[in-house]
Design an enzyme around this catalytic site. Structure first.
Site, PDB file in Angstrom:
ATOM      1  N   ASP A  43       0.857  -1.200   0.000  1.00 59.83           N
ATOM      2  CA  ASP A  43       0.000   0.000   0.000  1.00 59.83           C
ATOM      3  C   ASP A  43       0.893   1.251   0.000  1.00 59.83           C
ATOM      4  O   ASP A  43       0.874   2.033   0.939  1.00 59.83           O
ATOM      5  CB  ASP A  43      -0.936   0.000   1.233  1.00 59.83           C
ATOM      6  CG  ASP A  43      -0.191  -0.025   2.561  1.00 59.83           C
ATOM      7  OD1 ASP A  43       0.984  -0.445   2.599  1.00 59.83           O
ATOM      8  OD2 ASP A  43      -0.790   0.380   3.583  1.00 59.83           O
ATOM      9  N   HIS A  88      10.043  -0.084   9.001  1.00 61.90           N
ATOM     10  CA  HIS A  88       8.973  -1.093   8.996  1.00 61.90           C
ATOM     11  C   HIS A  88       9.059  -2.022   7.784  1.00 61.90           C
ATOM     12  O   HIS A  88       9.583  -3.119   7.851  1.00 61.90           O
ATOM     13  CB  HIS A  88       7.600  -0.400   9.005  1.00 61.90           C
ATOM     14  CG  HIS A  88       7.292   0.326  10.272  1.00 61.90           C
ATOM     15  ND1 HIS A  88       7.335  -0.271  11.508  1.00 61.90           N
ATOM     16  CD2 HIS A  88       6.905   1.605  10.504  1.00 61.90           C
ATOM     17  CE1 HIS A  88       6.999   0.601  12.439  1.00 61.90           C
ATOM     18  NE2 HIS A  88       6.740   1.746  11.855  1.00 61.90           N
TER      19      HIS A  88
HETATM   20  C1  BDR Z   1       2.904  -0.251   8.692  1.00 64.30           C
HETATM   21  O1  BDR Z   1       1.802   0.641   8.540  1.00 64.30           O
HETATM   22  C2  BDR Z   1       1.975   1.456   7.408  1.00 64.30           C
HETATM   23  O2  BDR Z   1       1.723   2.777   7.707  1.00 64.30           O
HETATM   24  C3  BDR Z   1       3.396   1.260   6.952  1.00 64.30           C
HETATM   25  O3  BDR Z   1       3.506   1.363   5.552  1.00 64.30           O
HETATM   26  C4  BDR Z   1       3.747  -0.108   7.449  1.00 64.30           C
HETATM   27  O4  BDR Z   1       3.371  -1.093   6.509  1.00 64.30           O
HETATM   28  C5  BDR Z   1       3.622   0.078   9.988  1.00 64.30           C
HETATM   29  O5  BDR Z   1       2.778  -0.120  11.071  1.00 64.30           O
HETATM   30 CA    CA Z   2       2.893  -0.529   4.179  1.00 60.57          CA
END
Ligand code: BDR
Ligand code: CA
Length: 315
Positions: free
Chosen positions: A10, A240
């Site tokens: 995403d 992340h």
């Molecule tokens: C996850 O949430 C999204 O905002 C980031 O892209 C990542 O996949 C981190 O909690």
């Molecule tokens: Ca993500």
């Protein structure tokens, strides 16, 4: 032998870091990007995925997936983290390419069926497309080499509620189905991603070595850095989504335990990922016959960041 992966995503600033990292890694072959709602709408996710393919100059298909969660109404998109466009509001031009005519779920099924035992699914957003692929063809589960997903937390405080991480709370029903299917799942959650702090200096060095992609990442990351500075007083951002690519390249950088994972699908704890450690029996129902998930709890942050920098710098 290069590892074949599909990235379900995403994008999203940290998704973009992960995708460009994967495109540059010689030990990975990206079969396609499948898109999902989450940081932005699915239409924007698809545009951003196409832009990343064009930026990297790679012939990788993009297949659009779910616009909403399986059962719940969609939550609002976190534009205060990733910007309204998912790229930190940098005014990146629209892509010229078009998405594959297949749905994300169909694309995943086709690729797994074409190369049984050889395809790894890397999930960087809500797990809706993976759950839909299982619904479409439940027989794919044992044919998938591994599912490596960014999301959840066992011991660390959540980032949307005290117990919930964003990707899981965005579709907890899908997440519970993915953790319960007969494929090997590795969970790269906040337990490890909050131990890896990416600082602006790393992106500045990548920018010098690899100006095209580095300029884009450095520009987009400003919004992300501003969020972390403002919301948490942190100088940098947590690593992340790109941590999944580091894991796919070098699993030994992570220390893992096994356990069954269930997801709370309602109430105050909605989106919580709960782990029953391997070998423990519990009187309460709900934990029997669940597959073991490999849960990352430790990480070598210095080596993960160095792998990211070296790969994106093309050295
Ligand atoms: C996850 O949430 C999204 O905002 C980031 O892209 C990542 O996949 C981190 O909690
Ligand atoms: Ca993500």
């Amino acid at each position: 032998m290069s590892r074949q992966i599909i990235i379900d995503t995403d994008p999203g600033i940290d998704d973009a870091m992960a995708i460009l990292f994967a495109f540059k890694a010689q030990a990975l072959t990206v079969l396609g990007l499948t898109t999902v709602f989450g940081n932005v709408s699915v239409a924007q996710s698809t545009r951003n995925a196409l832009s990343l393919v064009e930026l990297a100059g790679v012939p990788v298909a993009v297949a659009e997936g779910a616009a909403t969660p399986l059962q719940m109404p969609a939550r609002s998109h976190p534009d205060f983290v990733h910007g309204k466009d998912g790229f930190g509001n940098i005014g990146w031009p629209a892509p010229r390419g078009e998405a594959d005519s297949r749905s994300a779920a169909q694309f995943i099924v086709d690729q797994v069926r074409a190369a049984p035992g050889k395809v790894t699914l890397i999930a960087l957003g809500p797990l809706t497309n993976l759950a839909l692929a299982l619904e479409l063809d439940p027989g794919i589960a044992p044919l998938v080499e591994e599912v490596v997903m960014m999301g959840g937390t066992v011991h660390t405080t959540g980032n949307v509620s005290p117990v919930a991480e964003a990707n899981i709370i965005n579709d907890p029903h899908a997440a519970d189905a993915v953790f319960g299917a007969a494929w090997p799942v590795t969970m790269i959650g906040l337990d490890v991603t909050h131990q890896v702090l990416l600082k602006a200096a790393v992106l500045e060095r990548i920018q010098q070595a690899n100006p095209d992609q580095g300029d884009f990442l450095a520009q987009a990351a400003q919004c992300y850095f501003n969020f972390y500075r403002g919301a948490m007083g942190i100088d940098g951002c947590f690593f992340h989504d790109a941590a999944t690519i580091a894991y796919a390249l070098e699993p030994s950088l992570f220390g893992c335990r096994h356990g069954a994972i269930r997801v709370a699908t309602e109430g105050l704890a909605i989106g919580q990922t709960m782990m029953a450690p391997e070998g423990r029996q519990f009187a309460e129902p709900g934990w029997e016959d669940r597959p073991m998930v490999k849960v990352a709890l430790e990480v070598d942050d210095v080596r993960v960041l160095s792998l990211f920098e070296q790969t994106l710098s093309g050295r």
